[in-house]
Design a protein around this motif. Sequence first.
Motif, PDB file in Angstrom:
ATOM      1  N   TRP A  46       0.763  -1.112  -0.022  1.00  0.00           N
ATOM      2  CA  TRP A  46       0.091  -0.022  -0.296  1.00  0.00           C
ATOM      3  C   TRP A  46       0.628   1.390   0.104  1.00  0.00           C
ATOM      4  O   TRP A  46       2.223   1.103   0.403  1.00  0.00           O
ATOM      5  N   GLU A  47       0.193   1.976  -0.525  1.00  0.00           N
ATOM      6  CA  GLU A  47       1.363   3.552  -0.232  1.00  0.00           C
ATOM      7  C   GLU A  47       0.201   4.687   0.160  1.00  0.00           C
ATOM      8  O   GLU A  47      -0.772   4.478   1.030  1.00  0.00           O
ATOM      9  N   GLU A  48       1.042   5.456   0.830  1.00  0.00           N
ATOM     10  CA  GLU A  48       0.133   6.792   1.381  1.00  0.00           C
ATOM     11  C   GLU A  48      -0.483   7.666   0.384  1.00  0.00           C
ATOM     12  O   GLU A  48       0.264   7.588  -0.403  1.00  0.00           O
ATOM     13  N   CYS A  54      -6.617  12.254  -2.565  1.00  0.00           N
ATOM     14  CA  CYS A  54      -7.238  12.720  -1.200  1.00  0.00           C
ATOM     15  C   CYS A  54      -8.518  13.701  -2.095  1.00  0.00           C
ATOM     16  O   CYS A  54      -9.704  13.264  -1.684  1.00  0.00           O
ATOM     17  N   HIS A  66      -6.388  15.011   7.662  1.00  0.00           N
ATOM     18  CA  HIS A  66      -5.507  14.036   7.562  1.00  0.00           C
ATOM     19  C   HIS A  66      -3.788  14.453   6.698  1.00  0.00           C
ATOM     20  O   HIS A  66      -3.382  13.759   7.063  1.00  0.00           O
ATOM     21  N   TRP A  67      -3.801  15.144   6.591  1.00  0.00           N
ATOM     22  CA  TRP A  67      -2.894  15.511   5.995  1.00  0.00           C
ATOM     23  C   TRP A  67      -2.096  15.975   7.052  1.00  0.00           C
ATOM     24  O   TRP A  67      -1.771  16.365   7.653  1.00  0.00           O
ATOM     25  N   GLU A  73       1.371  14.872   1.240  1.00  0.00           N
ATOM     26  CA  GLU A  73       0.807  13.615   1.912  1.00  0.00           C
ATOM     27  C   GLU A  73       0.029  13.483   2.676  1.00  0.00           C
ATOM     28  O   GLU A  73      -0.503  14.244   3.785  1.00  0.00           O
ATOM     29  N   THR A  74      -1.057  12.718   3.515  1.00  0.00           N
ATOM     30  CA  THR A  74      -2.213  12.927   4.032  1.00  0.00           C
ATOM     31  C   THR A  74      -1.359  11.253   4.948  1.00  0.00           C
ATOM     32  O   THR A  74      -0.333  10.459   4.906  1.00  0.00           O
ATOM     33  N   ASP A  75      -1.986  10.847   6.112  1.00  0.00           N
ATOM     34  CA  ASP A  75      -1.620   9.560   7.306  1.00  0.00           C
ATOM     35  C   ASP A  75      -2.805   8.771   6.865  1.00  0.00           C
ATOM     36  O   ASP A  75      -2.621   7.490   7.549  1.00  0.00           O
ATOM     37  N   PHE A  77      -4.032   5.614   4.157  1.00  0.00           N
ATOM     38  CA  PHE A  77      -3.006   4.474   2.750  1.00  0.00           C
ATOM     39  C   PHE A  77      -3.671   4.000   1.528  1.00  0.00           C
ATOM     40  O   PHE A  77      -5.631   4.451   1.888  1.00  0.00           O
ATOM     41  N   ASP A  78      -4.059   4.221   0.414  1.00  0.00           N
ATOM     42  CA  ASP A  78      -4.025   3.817  -0.551  1.00  0.00           C
ATOM     43  C   ASP A  78      -4.081   1.914  -0.697  1.00  0.00           C
ATOM     44  O   ASP A  78      -2.872   2.064  -1.213  1.00  0.00           O
TER      45      ASP A  78
END
Length: 144
Positions: A46-48, A54, A66-67, A73-75, A77-78
């Motif tokens: 998985w990636e952030e 988002c 969640h930034w 990036e956010t905290d 996951f994709d």
Amino acid sequence: NMSMYGSLSAVFQQHRRRNGKRWLVFLLLVVAFILYIPVGLALATWEELLLEDCWEQLSFEYCEEHWVEGTNETDLFDYSNDLSTNLMRSSSQFACIMSIMLFILLAAGDPALPDTDGGSGSAGSFVNGKAGQQAKGASEVARN
């Protein structure tokens, strides 16, 4: 006394059937846990989730909460790049939770201890019966 043996035999048979179910539920828990944590984490990728992605998939306010400041990036996951492994992990997690709940339900349905004094058959009547009288007698001898 034969009535005591018959009562204990019936209770023993009930416990034997329940223990077989408990072992099956425990086996399900062990297999599901192994698939969920060690195997699942080794296989999963998985990636952030990036801030721009988002915003496309979720609401602006939720993404802002969640930034990770100072980055794009956010905290979050994709998981979309490895659906099958993550589906296996979520199904295994569900199986773990359900097996724990089944184990608790099986334990809650345990029969009461056998009745030795003609009472209701609860654990209290067993302790207050012959076994309880013997224990009380032994404790009185120990005090004297």
